[in-house]
Enzyme design. Structure first.
Site, short mmCIF file in Angstrom:
data_model
loop_
_atom_site.label_atom_id
_atom_site.label_comp_id
_atom_site.label_asym_id
_atom_site.label_seq_id
_atom_site.Cartn_x
_atom_site.Cartn_y
_atom_site.Cartn_z
N LYS A 34 -54.47 12.21 13.94
CA LYS A 34 -52.92 11.83 13.64
C LYS A 34 -52.93 11.69 12.05
CE LYS A 34 -52.07 6.94 13.90
NZ LYS A 34 -51.70 6.56 12.42
N ASN A 35 -53.75 10.95 11.37
CA ASN A 35 -53.47 10.70 9.93
C ASN A 35 -53.65 11.63 9.20
OD1 ASN A 35 -52.87 8.13 10.71
ND2 ASN A 35 -54.55 7.38 10.11
N CYS A 94 -45.44 -4.20 8.41
CA CYS A 94 -45.87 -3.88 9.87
C CYS A 94 -46.78 -5.16 10.19
CB CYS A 94 -46.49 -2.59 10.08
SG CYS A 94 -47.91 -2.42 9.31
N ARG A 139 -47.34 -3.92 3.30
CA ARG A 139 -47.17 -2.32 3.15
C ARG A 139 -46.30 -1.72 2.00
NH1 ARG A 139 -49.46 -0.22 8.03
NH2 ARG A 139 -50.19 1.46 6.90
N SER A 187 -54.92 4.19 -2.84
CA SER A 187 -53.94 4.10 -1.69
C SER A 187 -53.98 5.71 -1.28
CB SER A 187 -52.56 3.87 -2.32
OG SER A 187 -51.68 4.42 -1.30
N ASP A 226 -59.71 1.16 9.75
CA ASP A 226 -59.32 1.25 11.19
C ASP A 226 -60.24 1.30 12.21
OD1 ASP A 226 -56.86 4.25 9.98
OD2 ASP A 226 -56.91 1.86 10.17
N ARG A 259 -48.95 5.15 20.02
CA ARG A 259 -48.68 5.62 18.81
C ARG A 259 -49.69 6.56 18.28
NH1 ARG A 259 -46.65 1.67 14.35
NH2 ARG A 259 -47.27 3.44 13.37
#
Ligand code: EPZ
Length: 417
Positions: A22-23, A118, A123, A165, A306, A398
């Site tokens: 996904k990322n 979030c 964030r 980042s 994660d 998601r």
């Protein structure tokens, strides 16, 4: 609202094919703004991807999604371009901010909703804006929107990120490929997903080099029909590896690149997890004795934030007190109160969690709070006595494709109601 009902203590066995990342897919979808015709394969069919596709369509691109082939074709004919990323699309999927760099680079202006915080933290996007300003962008923030312009185009520059980042590195690369002259970035994030974005942009002619945390970028890129297969999702892979170590006679994980999770594999080995590892697949077995361990989350190649919630479940089965220091996000222990309700013995002091094991987990009614916390509740439910019911599972949808189907195929007793 849908929920998952899981009857624990079933021994898993079978094969799980890991989906695309996904990322990695999200920044590459943002990069399709810079091209006319792009085919992306091995994409995960998860809601964040559909939201990003909705955003590209809102901007004026067209796409053809093939769910059967897990692929999408994206077209940018440069007609009726709307350089706006509206709040309604960015608020649910923060990575919408990644269209800022390409829109600015190609159309010299962009109006992007501030993503807002979030569950896991505030964030901020200050590092994204800091770097784009260095490339010559004029940035104003008003009414919750970022107004960015670069009327005479962006200019290459030397930029050193004050903090690492992932998103800011990606956004800056996406802008710098169309800047005049060379850009040298330092103190960059170097996640595999960034390497995959760079590999994609090089197919469009960008000259990009990554050396340690330094990335040099020189455009311009040309528009041409290209296709790109996205890397496997190393976080999904790590999640099922931990699931296997907790509950499987044998779990065979396929469609992977095991070199993407060297750190995770070394940690799991130290904990006593039995695995058979090859380049393209890993077999993992429920391990009798799990050893305690102390870890801290770090930018790649360190242990990923994660996977912090997921490894915590394995720690509940380790003998003694394990420790996790969460260094990346300020509020990423929301799974802890839910796990406590299932009998886990976890204390949190500042940004460190102390997990005492082994503890017997029992089924309960629990609530998902963010994507990775939700999946840690699924892992806990797989080894808990009796039934666990997990609410707000839209968080799971998601980022995990066919989660219950993949687990049911491996004998898990799990159903969505
Ligand atoms: C990416 O988020 C991932 N998302 C996250 O995965 C992942 O947890 C994170 O990187 C860290 O690895 C995507 O790739 C779509 P950061 P990102 O910018 O880019 C602070 C998931 O579950 N920061 O590396 O937003 C930030 O608050 C998601 O798939 C600033 O201070 O992460 C955080 O504390 C969750 N200013 C830290 O840096 C900025 O301008 C790392 O954030 C940007 C970030």
């Amino acid at each position: 609202m849908q929920k998952l009902l899981i009857d624990g203590k079933n021994i898993l066995s079978g094969r799980i094919s890991i989906s695309g990342s996904k990322n990695a897919t999200l920044p590459i979808l943002a990069a399709t703004i810079l091209n006319n015709k792009t085919i992306i394969t091995n994409i995960p069919l998860v809601n964040d991807i559909f939201t990003m596709l909705d955003l590209l369509k809102f901007i004026g691109l067209e796409y053809k999604l093939s769910k059967k082939k897990n692929s999408v074709e994206v077209f940018n004919s440069d007609k009726n371009i709307n350089i706006l990323a509206p709040y309604k699309l960015v608020k649910t999927m923060r990575a919408g901010i990644l269209v800022l760099g390409p829109l600015l680079a190609k159309y010299k202006k962009a109006k992007i909703s501030l993503p807002g915080g979030c569950a896991i933290g505030s964030r901020p996007v200050d590092l994204h804006l800091f770097a784009l300003k260095k490339l010559g962008a004029k940035i104003k923030i008003k009414n919750g929107y970022i107004f960015a312009t670069a009327s005479s185009g962006l200019k290459g520059s030397k930029i050193r990120f004050p903090r690492i980042s992932v998103g800011a590195t990606e956004n800056t690369i996406l802008a710098a490929v169309q800047a005049k002259g060379k850009t040298i970035l330092d103190n960059c994030a170097i996640e595999p997903e960034i390497h995959d974005l760079v590999k994609f942009l090089k197919k469009l002619g960008a000259k990009i080099k990554i050396k340690k945390r330094k990335i040099t970028i020189e455009g311009p890129i040309v528009q041409k029909k290209i296709s790109h297969k996205v890397i496997c999702d190393r976080i999904e892979l790590g999640t099922y590896l931990i699931g296997g170590a907790l509950a499987a006679k044998k779990l065979n994980l396929t469609n992977i690149e095991s070199n993407l999770i060297k750190k995770e594999i070394s940690i799991l080995k130290k904990m006593g997890v039995q695995m058979k590892i090859s380049k393209k697949n890993i077999k993992v077995f429920k391990s009798k004795k799990i050893r305690k361990i102390n870890i801290k989350t770090e930018p790649y190649p360190g242990f990923p934030t994660d996977l912090q919630a997921q490894i915590m479940i394995l720690m509940t089965q380790a003998k003694g007190i394990s420790k996790i220091k969460e260094n990346i996000f300020e509020n990423r222990f929301m799974h802890v109160p839910e796990l406590r309700r299932m009998g886990a013995k976890i204390e949190v002091k500042n940004n460190t969690a102390y997990i005492t094991g082994p503890s017997l987990l029992t089924g309960a009614e629990v609530m998902a709070t963010d994507l990775r916390a939700s999946v840690s509740l699924v892992l806990a439910a797989l080894i808990a006595e009796k039934r666990t019911s997990i609410n707000r599972i839209y968080h799971l949808d998601r980022g995990y494709q066919n989660l219950e189907k993949k687990l049911i195929n491996c004998e898990a007793r799990i159903k969505r109601v």
